[in-house]
Design an enzyme around this catalytic site. Structure first.
Site, PDB file in Angstrom:
ATOM      1  N   HIS A  79       0.992  -1.120  -0.031  1.00  0.00           N
ATOM      2  CA  HIS A  79      -0.023   0.044   0.107  1.00  0.00           C
ATOM      3  C   HIS A  79       0.718   1.325   0.184  1.00  0.00           C
ATOM      4  CE1 HIS A  79       0.977   0.728   4.127  1.00  0.00           C
ATOM      5  NE2 HIS A  79       0.769  -0.300   4.431  1.00  0.00           N
ATOM      6  N   GLU A 134      -1.901  -7.028   7.678  1.00  0.00           N
ATOM      7  CA  GLU A 134      -0.774  -7.013   8.267  1.00  0.00           C
ATOM      8  C   GLU A 134      -0.658  -7.836   9.760  1.00  0.00           C
ATOM      9  OE1 GLU A 134       2.463  -7.107   8.406  1.00  0.00           O
ATOM     10  OE2 GLU A 134       2.936  -4.996   7.687  1.00  0.00           O
TER      11      GLU A 134
END
Length: 208
Positions: A15, A88
């Site tokens: 990202h 994550e």
């Protein structure tokens, strides 16, 4: 080991920039959005991937990844699906802190965590657990997708886990990889042979 046939290709996109990445803070399950720069990085990555022949876009469900994935979807017309397996790592009590802050408050725990992938941060998730769920998510994505090009939009730890898996690298290899925001990696996965890492930390699209 020789391989035959065509691989499934994964393009791995981290990202774009977030407020926490700028400050180098642990942002695991913290659902932070992209910064303005991060959005521009996502747009740049999308332009790079517009003609990449992507057939599937799979994203971590966290906002910073979904925002990045949606920019690629906008130029390719390929819808975004999310898979929790690509989120994550959960850094537990260390969420939102810098490495220096963690070292000051949890010196012994940090040393143990860095030395053993089976050890988790207080209230968090171990790298061994992350590896297991990321590998499971990859298998879900690749089933029936031979010869396809799959974009996975995720985070530092899951992407490094996939690179390490492709290379058969030991857990300490994660600490020897640097992955920039909005960087691309590419891995070929052969059903009848080894995986092949074709590129790592490619940020050419951010240099314009």
């Amino acid at each position: 080991m020789p391989v035959q046939g065509e691989p499934a290709v994964t393009l791995l996109l981290r990202h774009g920039q977030t407020p926490m990445s700028v400050q180098k803070r642990y942002a695991g399950r913290s659902d932070v959005p992209l910064t303005g720069i991060g959005m521009r990085q996502a747009v740049a990555a999308a332009k790079r991937l517009a003609s990449a022949g992507i057939g599937v876009i799979v994203s971590s469900p966290l906002e910073r990844a979904v925002q990045t994935a949606q920019e690629v979807a906008a130029v390719t017309g390929v819808p975004v699906v999310t898979d929790d397996g690509f989120r994550e790592a959960d850094f537990g009590a260390w969420e939102g802190l810098t490495f220096a802050e963690v070292k000051e408050r949890w010196p012994a725990e940090l040393t143990t965590w860095l030395a053993d992938p089976a050890v988790a941060p207080p209230g968090g998730e171990s790298f061994a657990e992350v590896s297991e769920r990321v590998t499971a998510a990859l298998h879900r994505v690749l089933v029936g997708r031979e010869r396809q090009r799959v974009l996975i939009v995720s985070h530092v730890t899951p992407i490094k886990m996939l690179v390490a898996a492709a290379l058969l690298a030991p857990p300490p290899a994660l600490y020897r990889m640097h992955l920039d925001v909005a960087a691309l990696c590419e891995i070929d996965w052969y059903a009848d042979g080894p995986a092949v890492l074709r590129s790592f930390n490619d940020t050419a699209h951010l240099n314009h």
